[in-house]
Design a protein around this motif. Sequence first.
Motif, PDB file in Angstrom:
ATOM      1  N   SER A 255       0.809  -1.225   0.000  1.00  0.00           N
ATOM      2  CA  SER A 255       0.000   0.000   0.000  1.00  0.00           C
ATOM      3  C   SER A 255       0.837   1.267   0.000  1.00  0.00           C
ATOM      4  O   SER A 255       0.475   2.257  -0.648  1.00  0.00           O
ATOM      5  CB  SER A 255      -0.928   0.006   1.221  1.00  0.00           C
ATOM      6  OG  SER A 255      -1.838  -1.061   1.168  1.00  0.00           O
ATOM      7  N   PHE A 256       1.964   1.262   0.725  1.00  0.00           N
ATOM      8  CA  PHE A 256       2.799   2.456   0.798  1.00  0.00           C
ATOM      9  C   PHE A 256       3.378   2.799  -0.574  1.00  0.00           C
ATOM     10  O   PHE A 256       3.266   3.949  -1.039  1.00  0.00           O
ATOM     11  CB  PHE A 256       3.915   2.268   1.819  1.00  0.00           C
ATOM     12  CG  PHE A 256       4.944   3.357   1.790  1.00  0.00           C
ATOM     13  CD1 PHE A 256       4.627   4.643   2.215  1.00  0.00           C
ATOM     14  CD2 PHE A 256       6.223   3.101   1.332  1.00  0.00           C
ATOM     15  CE1 PHE A 256       5.578   5.654   2.174  1.00  0.00           C
ATOM     16  CE2 PHE A 256       7.175   4.109   1.294  1.00  0.00           C
ATOM     17  CZ  PHE A 256       6.856   5.387   1.714  1.00  0.00           C
ATOM     18  N   TYR A 257       4.012   1.828  -1.226  1.00  0.00           N
ATOM     19  CA  TYR A 257       4.568   2.082  -2.559  1.00  0.00           C
ATOM     20  C   TYR A 257       3.473   2.430  -3.566  1.00  0.00           C
ATOM     21  O   TYR A 257       3.659   3.270  -4.449  1.00  0.00           O
ATOM     22  CB  TYR A 257       5.360   0.867  -3.056  1.00  0.00           C
ATOM     23  CG  TYR A 257       6.788   0.825  -2.576  1.00  0.00           C
ATOM     24  CD1 TYR A 257       7.518   1.989  -2.376  1.00  0.00           C
ATOM     25  CD2 TYR A 257       7.421  -0.393  -2.342  1.00  0.00           C
ATOM     26  CE1 TYR A 257       8.831   1.949  -1.946  1.00  0.00           C
ATOM     27  CE2 TYR A 257       8.738  -0.444  -1.915  1.00  0.00           C
ATOM     28  CZ  TYR A 257       9.440   0.724  -1.716  1.00  0.00           C
ATOM     29  OH  TYR A 257      10.749   0.680  -1.293  1.00  0.00           O
ATOM     30  N   GLU A 258       2.325   1.781  -3.433  1.00  0.00           N
ATOM     31  CA  GLU A 258       1.224   2.076  -4.345  1.00  0.00           C
ATOM     32  C   GLU A 258       0.778   3.533  -4.221  1.00  0.00           C
ATOM     33  O   GLU A 258       0.539   4.210  -5.230  1.00  0.00           O
ATOM     34  CB  GLU A 258       0.054   1.140  -4.064  1.00  0.00           C
ATOM     35  CG  GLU A 258       0.317  -0.303  -4.471  1.00  0.00           C
ATOM     36  CD  GLU A 258      -0.818  -1.239  -4.098  1.00  0.00           C
ATOM     37  OE1 GLU A 258      -0.802  -2.399  -4.566  1.00  0.00           O
ATOM     38  OE2 GLU A 258      -1.715  -0.827  -3.337  1.00  0.00           O
ATOM     39  N   ALA A 259       0.681   4.019  -2.984  1.00  0.00           N
ATOM     40  CA  ALA A 259       0.275   5.404  -2.775  1.00  0.00           C
ATOM     41  C   ALA A 259       1.350   6.383  -3.242  1.00  0.00           C
ATOM     42  O   ALA A 259       1.048   7.401  -3.873  1.00  0.00           O
ATOM     43  CB  ALA A 259      -0.040   5.635  -1.300  1.00  0.00           C
ATOM     44  N   LEU A 260       2.600   6.071  -2.946  1.00  0.00           N
ATOM     45  CA  LEU A 260       3.694   6.978  -3.268  1.00  0.00           C
ATOM     46  C   LEU A 260       3.905   7.116  -4.769  1.00  0.00           C
ATOM     47  O   LEU A 260       4.149   8.223  -5.270  1.00  0.00           O
ATOM     48  CB  LEU A 260       4.985   6.480  -2.606  1.00  0.00           C
ATOM     49  CG  LEU A 260       6.236   7.347  -2.786  1.00  0.00           C
ATOM     50  CD1 LEU A 260       6.018   8.750  -2.222  1.00  0.00           C
ATOM     51  CD2 LEU A 260       7.440   6.682  -2.116  1.00  0.00           C
ATOM     52  N   TRP A 261       3.771   5.996  -5.499  1.00  0.00           N
ATOM     53  CA  TRP A 261       4.084   6.008  -6.926  1.00  0.00           C
ATOM     54  C   TRP A 261       2.855   5.932  -7.828  1.00  0.00           C
ATOM     55  O   TRP A 261       2.977   5.860  -9.047  1.00  0.00           O
ATOM     56  CB  TRP A 261       5.051   4.867  -7.246  1.00  0.00           C
ATOM     57  CG  TRP A 261       6.356   5.050  -6.540  1.00  0.00           C
ATOM     58  CD1 TRP A 261       6.806   4.370  -5.439  1.00  0.00           C
ATOM     59  CD2 TRP A 261       7.367   6.011  -6.847  1.00  0.00           C
ATOM     60  NE1 TRP A 261       8.032   4.844  -5.046  1.00  0.00           N
ATOM     61  CE2 TRP A 261       8.404   5.853  -5.891  1.00  0.00           C
ATOM     62  CE3 TRP A 261       7.503   6.988  -7.842  1.00  0.00           C
ATOM     63  CZ2 TRP A 261       9.552   6.639  -5.920  1.00  0.00           C
ATOM     64  CZ3 TRP A 261       8.652   7.773  -7.849  1.00  0.00           C
ATOM     65  CH2 TRP A 261       9.658   7.591  -6.910  1.00  0.00           C
TER      66      TRP A 261
END
Length: 308
Positions: free
Chosen positions: A143-149
């Motif tokens: 979820s973190f990488y999905e939101a960031l990128w």
Amino acid sequence: MVFYRLLTSLILVVLIGCQSTSHENNYESVEVKKEINQRAEDLSQFDGWPQMQSLSMAYEDISEVEYFDGDLSFVVKDKRFYWAHGRLLTQADTNNWEDFAPYSFYPYPKVLPPIQALSEEHKKDIERQLNENRLNPPNRNESFYEALWGIKDQESAWEKQKTIYFLGHKTTLHRELLEDLSRVEERIHESAKKDRELRSFLKTFYRVDAYNWRNIASTTSRSLHAYGLALDLIASGQVFQNSYWQWVGYARKDWYNLPYNKRFNPPQSFIQAFEAEGFIWGGKWFFYDSMHFEYRPEILILQKDFQF
């Protein structure tokens, strides 16, 4: 440098909004600085502070770190994430944090560290770790990488990619890294004017692989290649077979003892060009992957500003 953005904005509020005398303004500015320094000192006592702060410093889309709902937290674009024992989770997933593997934060050396002789117990620990990963592949919450990128699946990942030429080789990577990689290329060309070793090295690789929708080997976690944030330099010559620890492991059990001069290692000026723009080099990992570069500016900030 911690909390610089917050410090600047708060001081502006005091100077512009306050109707008191200049002496009062100066006094209030000092008080604001004290309060901010105290907040930073307080937050630094919590587990995960260096990692969370390095992420906040590295990416414009991540807010300042704060203590929220009993944990260190920040907002990525419009979504709040918590440290959650290193898992970087939204509120909905924090109760199940043990189901996920932590994000990787680690010391990143300025230069290649000496190859250390391993004890028999250490060798057994490595083998146990590898066997455990095969039986129970690490599962990172994405979820973190999905939101960031701005990526949630293969279709959205592809929409974020751009095909370009890097050092004369066609490759595809995340659009937000185009300027960073362009500066890497400029640095390499500038260094090559005086570096004969670098000029020779640039003739050895014939392909640059970046975007590839896949998981990290032996895990259920997405590779940074799946986000278009990593590059592999595919080169000719026998020494290239010694660029990846698993490939070396097919030929020798003690792959970790392979001397640096027998590994595929780019010139130092080449590595430094990437590091100067926020990329780290896989050749400095114990489980080395010396053809590999990935965009992780927070790792470099941890090493430089926090002596992690």
